[in-house]
Design an enzyme around this catalytic site. Sequence first.
Site, short mmCIF file in Angstrom:
data_model
loop_
_atom_site.label_atom_id
_atom_site.label_comp_id
_atom_site.label_asym_id
_atom_site.label_seq_id
_atom_site.Cartn_x
_atom_site.Cartn_y
_atom_site.Cartn_z
N GLY A 266 0.81 -1.22 0.00
CA GLY A 266 0.00 0.00 0.00
C GLY A 266 0.84 1.26 0.00
O GLY A 266 0.44 2.28 0.57
N ALA A 267 1.99 1.21 -0.67
CA ALA A 267 2.90 2.36 -0.66
C ALA A 267 2.39 3.54 -1.47
O ALA A 267 2.95 4.63 -1.38
CB ALA A 267 4.28 1.95 -1.17
N VAL B 178 -3.36 -7.77 -3.09
CA VAL B 178 -2.91 -8.47 -1.89
C VAL B 178 -3.87 -9.60 -1.49
O VAL B 178 -3.50 -10.48 -0.70
CB VAL B 178 -2.71 -7.52 -0.70
CG1 VAL B 178 -1.54 -6.58 -0.95
CG2 VAL B 178 -3.98 -6.77 -0.35
N SER C 256 -6.46 -0.71 13.27
CA SER C 256 -7.32 0.45 13.51
C SER C 256 -7.98 0.33 14.87
O SER C 256 -8.28 -0.79 15.33
CB SER C 256 -8.41 0.53 12.43
OG SER C 256 -9.45 1.41 12.79
N TYR D 112 -14.85 -3.64 8.15
CA TYR D 112 -13.54 -3.07 8.46
C TYR D 112 -13.09 -3.48 9.86
O TYR D 112 -11.95 -3.90 10.07
CB TYR D 112 -13.63 -1.55 8.34
CG TYR D 112 -12.30 -0.83 8.45
CD1 TYR D 112 -11.33 -0.97 7.47
CD2 TYR D 112 -12.05 0.01 9.53
CE1 TYR D 112 -10.12 -0.29 7.56
CE2 TYR D 112 -10.84 0.69 9.62
CZ TYR D 112 -9.89 0.54 8.64
OH TYR D 112 -8.69 1.21 8.74
N ALA E 3 -14.07 -6.05 11.69
CA ALA E 3 -13.79 -7.48 11.77
C ALA E 3 -12.45 -7.80 11.13
O ALA E 3 -11.67 -8.61 11.65
CB ALA E 3 -14.91 -8.27 11.10
N ILE F 291 -6.69 9.36 10.06
CA ILE F 291 -5.54 10.03 9.45
C ILE F 291 -6.02 10.81 8.25
O ILE F 291 -6.93 10.37 7.52
CB ILE F 291 -4.46 9.01 9.05
CG1 ILE F 291 -3.82 8.40 10.31
CG2 ILE F 291 -3.39 9.64 8.17
CD1 ILE F 291 -2.75 7.39 10.02
#
Length: 245
Positions: free
Chosen positions: A15-16, A64, A142, A155, A157, A188
Amino acid sequence: MPVPDGVPPTALVTGASGAVGAAVAGHLSGRGFAVGLHAHGGRDAAEGLAATLPGPTAVVTADVADAAAVEGAVEEVAGRLGPVGVLVTCAGVRVDGLLSAQDPEVWTRTVAVNLLGTFHACRAVLPAMLRARAGRIVAVTSPTATQGRSGQTAYGASKAGVEGLVRSLAREVGRRQVTVNALSPGFIESTINASLPDDVVDELRGRTDLGRFAVPDDVLPALDMLVDSPYVTGQVVGVDGGIRL
């Protein structure tokens, strides 16, 4: 800060192309790591970032959620830069929606990217780390994983699963001096949150003890601690400004 003694000096950041991943990749490059920058739909952004970094880089693309694709990406990074000594998994998706109305495919895809994607990346880099008897794995999770939030069952879970993976994997690989930890940022200023309505943003900002959202660079001091310490493992480190969801 130099590369830690004994840790192979190649880092892979999944995830860059995202805000947090880009900050992590740039920081690790500045520390002296050769950096593999993974992207899926954002290869152009990853290549643009790579062009600005001071050290060797390799840009790779993979979904991924696809184990074979991730394995191929890790092999490409290792072939170009050397075996991966540090993995930071920043790839993730979040699509909010009430469970009763959410498309099962959206729910499944969220878990596939966030949880299975972390598993695939860890599994692909571990053989080299175990052979080297050194390595650092840092997964981004998170506060939703532990606090919960309406509309984020998928998200939450998926991130709770990541935290469980981290704690159990740390027990599996610790004897080979591979540490496994998680960073748990709050909200963020990044693309994953860009679609939130203004009133929701204001409400969430008010729920943080520090009265502001994080910027991507806020995670870097905690990242350094997890990369540098040979004796911290199985931990979830909150970098969330004291947010109460």
